[in-house]
Design a protein around this motif. Structure first.
Motif, PDB file in Angstrom:
ATOM      1  N   LEU A  26       4.351  -4.908  -4.545  1.00  0.00           N
ATOM      2  CA  LEU A  26       3.718  -3.400  -5.336  1.00  0.00           C
ATOM      3  C   LEU A  26       3.554  -3.081  -6.512  1.00  0.00           C
ATOM      4  O   LEU A  26       3.914  -4.159  -7.642  1.00  0.00           O
ATOM      5  CB  LEU A  26       5.135  -2.581  -5.339  1.00  0.00           C
TER       6      LEU A  26
ATOM      7  N   LEU B 137       9.113   4.169  -6.410  1.00  0.00           N
ATOM      8  CA  LEU B 137      10.164   3.657  -5.383  1.00  0.00           C
ATOM      9  C   LEU B 137      11.933   3.961  -6.162  1.00  0.00           C
ATOM     10  O   LEU B 137      11.983   4.671  -5.246  1.00  0.00           O
ATOM     11  CB  LEU B 137       9.650   2.676  -5.457  1.00  0.00           C
TER      12      LEU B 137
ATOM     13  N   ASN C 217      12.851   7.892  -6.979  1.00  0.00           N
ATOM     14  CA  ASN C 217      12.483   8.274  -5.759  1.00  0.00           C
ATOM     15  C   ASN C 217      13.569   8.313  -5.173  1.00  0.00           C
ATOM     16  O   ASN C 217      14.497   9.087  -4.679  1.00  0.00           O
ATOM     17  CB  ASN C 217      11.193   7.919  -5.118  1.00  0.00           C
ATOM     18  N   GLY C 218      14.028   6.940  -4.846  1.00  0.00           N
ATOM     19  CA  GLY C 218      15.311   6.483  -4.237  1.00  0.00           C
ATOM     20  C   GLY C 218      16.471   7.067  -4.654  1.00  0.00           C
ATOM     21  O   GLY C 218      17.351   7.483  -4.277  1.00  0.00           O
TER      22      GLY C 218
ATOM     23  N   LYS D   8      16.870  10.690  -3.377  1.00  0.00           N
ATOM     24  CA  LYS D   8      16.744  10.783  -2.355  1.00  0.00           C
ATOM     25  C   LYS D   8      17.822  12.349  -2.180  1.00  0.00           C
ATOM     26  O   LYS D   8      17.746  13.400  -1.080  1.00  0.00           O
ATOM     27  CB  LYS D   8      16.807   9.502  -1.066  1.00  0.00           C
TER      28      LYS D   8
ATOM     29  N   GLY E  83       6.272   7.825  -4.302  1.00  0.00           N
ATOM     30  CA  GLY E  83       5.558   8.048  -3.433  1.00  0.00           C
ATOM     31  C   GLY E  83       6.716   8.383  -2.141  1.00  0.00           C
ATOM     32  O   GLY E  83       6.189   8.502  -0.865  1.00  0.00           O
TER      33      GLY E  83
END
Ligand SMILES: Nc1ncnc2c1ncn2[C@@H]1O[C@H](COP(=O)(O)OP(=O)(O)OP(=O)(O)O)[C@@H](O)[C@H]1O
Ligand SMILES: [Mg+2]
Lengths: 253, 481
Positions: free
Chosen positions: B439, B447, B450-451, B454, B481
């Motif tokens: 990545l 990532l 965003n995690g 969540k 994303g």
């Protein structure tokens, strides 16, 4: 495939690797053993491009490309995979999503079409079948709350999905019970092929019984002090590293 | 951290996407605030006498009040006499239909992703579009009427449903509640009004989009949502403003009332202009949001994603009066550059078996300061109340700050309280791990972030979840994303 010449590397001015040489050809399995703190993980991290380690001398080429110049993600996309000694947790991101993103990053780089969620699920199922594992880890957040053994398995699952050219396993066998070592070794064995190479860092010959190396190297004090074949691993198991220190000193004269 | 940091810095300097302004002639009230200005606003809105009185009373009270200073924010004094309290796009006559709306306004909302024209409308979402001090258009009004759902600009509701407005306006946030609420009560210009009758599950998501356009104006909107017995409504609020070098004031009041068994889900994406990298400009966002779970087994759920504004001062709260009522607060607050956020919630347990859940995620980057401030109060009568609070902070870089102030006041010993708090850094090791799998740096950062968010994102309506993820990536880095 991989050519490491007189590699020097360290952290914040402290040299850890003091001239490592290693040549790995496609299809080969190299085991790296050596006492705690000898620089094995450092070597693995340097190959993978961890930004904390500065390369201060020597060279590393992978398929003719100068690895030192490449960023960690470029190396990964070029086919270098590191199974971490201490895998990192990512909260809130499922393993499946993480793997799909990673695989698609690699595929995109290779000019291949990215896989949608359904296609990826299918691929994942096939891989799991191939290594004979269930999907219990797939929908959990990456390494979050995983047991030590689950983390190690998860690394191998990632290897299975990403199908790298060079896989570096840093103590994947540590912390696994006897049966799990066998199982993990068997899974890795499935991916042994003519054009894929492995570097296996370990303290125990047990995993090597299931996953036989072509070469065994001993790293001590930031250098490869001895190389041989599986017999060397057995000898180390019996005699420990003190013996090596003596031998190496003798060799150095 | 150096490498990750540089990628983040790079992303951070992405321009604010909504920073353009619409060149449209507006009608401005003279600058400053006095009783005449309030009379002017009331007259512009063709309000009945009682409404004007209500405003004047609030104003007189406001004059006696002091600006609060307990929040963890600093800003130069606001000159309340330097603001225009009313700004409206000029129009010569009353509008009969959308066809008569200035095309520039329609374009503005279309550019913001909120098409208002019949054929382009978002499916499943009814929109009230507010431009500066007035509501430009409300879609699906007639369709909603069939279900008995009233969805109107509050200025129209005051004229058409005076009884409902009279009964509920200020019933949750009284005009005397706090400095900014009093100011809003005196000068509020538009906002949305929702009434969902007994037993009706509102068939569409309702949504209001607020756009500040005019220079040196404040926006003071007022939203009032009433869910009668056994009803359900999901409401979403979005906002943006042009980039300007001076700060602009936004002081809103939102009131929610849930009767027996009713449920209100209120989601916000707050994306006011945050100011530039050096902390110049940006919106001062002082907002009072509160819900009353008046009925038994009622439920109010706040979900907010706060990425904009130079300053955010906001504590969406629930007063749990009805037995078995439920209050929820899910929040992601992102601050970057010189932004300051002091946000959180209040859960006041009054009824028996009341339950509340608080999940707060603060993400600080740049030189920003991000504060969670929450209060859980269990009153004497609240037998068997339960609260679960989780406050997580994430730091990106080492020049920002994260602060957590949870206040707990328990007056009934049967209460069960759970509190968890964590602080983490987006670590080099996490980023390296992701990069080692192929990545890119930006994808890795997004990532991880965003995690982290969540648990909040999954509470958002579908239409908003995608937007939230996208926004997060713009305000922090490139690519959540
Ligand atoms: N990031 C770092 N910062 C400071 N010192 C480090 C860092 N990484 C490695 N070292 C030091 O370098 C030496 C080699 O560490 P390394 O982890 O490579 O050993 P190892 O051979 O993998 O050991 P083990 O068998 O215990 O896993 C140790 O002394 C270690 O403390
Ligand atoms: Mg190691």
């Amino acid at each position: 495939m991989l050519e490491v010449k007189n590699l020097h590397s360290g952290v914040e001015g402290v040299e850890i690797l003091k001239g490592v040489d290693l040549t790995v050809k496609p299809g080969e399995v190299h085991a790296i053993m050596g006492p705690n703190g000898s620089g094995k993980s450092t070597f693995a991290q340097v190959l993978a491009g961890h930004p904390a380690y500065e390369v201060t001398g020597g060279s590393v080429t992978f398929e003719g490309k100068d690895l030192v110049e490449m960023d960690a993600d470029e190396r990964a996309r070029a086919g270098i995979f590191l199974a971490f000694q201490y895998p990192v947790a990512i909260r809130g991101i499922t393993n499946a999503y993480f793997l799909q993103s990673a695989l698609n990053a690699v595929r995109k780089d290779q000019g291949l079409e990215e896989l949608d969620t359904l296609d990826f699920a299918e691929l994942l199922e096939k891989k799991l079948e191939m290594i004979g594992w269930d999907d219990s880890l797939i929908h959990r957040a990456v390494n979050d709350g995983f047991s030590g053994g689950e983390k190690k398995r998860n690394e191998i699952l990632q290897l299975a999905v990403l199908e790298p050219k060079l896989a570096i396993l840093d103590e994947t066998d540590s912390g696994l019970d006897i049966d799990a070592v066998k199982e993990v070794a068997a899974a890795v064995n499935r991916f042994r092929s003519e054009d894929r190479a492995f570097i296996v860092v370990t303290h125990y010959e047990r995993i090597l019984n299931y996953f036989t190396p072509d070469h065994v190297h001993v790293l001590a004090g930031g250098k490869v002090v001895m190389s041989g074949d599986m017999k060397l691993a057995l000898e180390l198991e019996a005699k420990g590293y003190d013996w090596i220190a003596g031998e190496a000193a003798a060799v150095a004269g | 951290m150096s490498q990750s940091q540089s990628a983040i810095d790079q992303q951070v300097s992405q321009p604010y996407k909504y920073g353009w302004s619409t060149d449209i002639e507006s009608e401005l009230a003279p600058v400053g605030l006095n009783e005449d200005i309030i009379r002017l606003i009331s007259e512009k809105k063709k309000e009945p006498e009682w409404m004007l009185e209500w405003r004047l009373k609030a104003y007189r009270h406001w004059l006696e009040m002091r600006e609060p200073n307990w929040a963890n924010i600093t800003y130069p004094p606001i000159d309340y006499q330097a603001i225009h309290y009313y700004a409206a796009p000029k129009q010569t006559k009353a509008l009969e239909s959308l066809d008569e709306v200035d095309p520039k306004l329609l374009e503005t909302f279309e550019k913001l992703g909120i098409p208002l024209q019949e054929q382009k409308r978002l499916t499943g979402v009814a929109v009230d579009a507010v431009f500066d001090s007035v509501s430009v258009a409300t879609t699906f009004k007639e369709e909603l009427k069939k279900y008995g759902v009233i969805f109107l600009p509050i200025s129209e509701a005051i004229q058409e449903h005076p009884d409902l407005v009279k009964r509920y306006l200020g019933a949750v946030v009284p005009p005397t509640d706090n400095f900014f609420a009093a100011l809003n009560s005196a000068v509020f210009t538009d906002g949305s009004f929702v009434y969902v009758p007994k037993g009706v599950k509102c068939p569409l998501e309702l949504s209001t989009y607020f756009r500040i356009n005019a220079l040196a104006t404040g926006q003071f909107e007022r939203t009032l949502i009433i869910a009668d017995d056994d009803s359900y409504v999901s409401y979403m609020e979005g906002c943006s403003a042009p980039m300007r070098d001076e700060n602009q004031l936004h002081a809103a009041v939102v009131e929610l009332v849930a009767h027996d068994n009713a449920q209100i889900k209120y989601s916000t994406i707050q994306n006011w202009y945050p100011g530039d990298e050096d902390g110049r400009g940006g919106i001062y966002n002082f907002v009072t949001k509160r819900g009353r779970c008046m009925g038994a087994s009622s439920k109010i759920s706040w979900t907010q994603v706060e990425t904009g504004s130079a300053i955010t001062w906001k504590y969406p709260s629930c007063i749990l009066e009805g037995d078995n009522s439920i209050g929820e607060f899910y929040s992601v607050a992102v601050t970057n550059n010189h932004q300051q956020a002091d946000t959180g919630t209040k859960m006041i347990h009054i009824g028996k078996n009341t339950r509340s859940t608080i999940v707060s995620k603060g993400i600080s980057a740049g030189r920003s300061q991000n504060t969670y401030r929450g209060q859980v109060k269990i009153m004497k009568a609240a037998e068997n109340a339960r609260n679960y609070s989780q406050c997580d902070s994430m730091l990106i870089g080492d020049q920002c700050g994260a602060h957590t102030f949870p206040y707990i006041d328990v007056r009934n010993s049967s209460a069960i309280m759970e509190h968890e708090a964590t602080t983490s850094k987006v670590g080099e090791d996490q980023i390296f791990y992701c990069k080692q799998r192929g990545l890119s740096e930006e994808d890795a950062v997004s990532l991880v972030v965003n995690g982290f968010c969540k648990e909040v994102f999954r509470e958002l309506p579908m239409e908003f979840a995608v937007e939230a993820t996208r926004l997060l990536s713009v305000s922090l880095e490139g690519s959540v994303g």
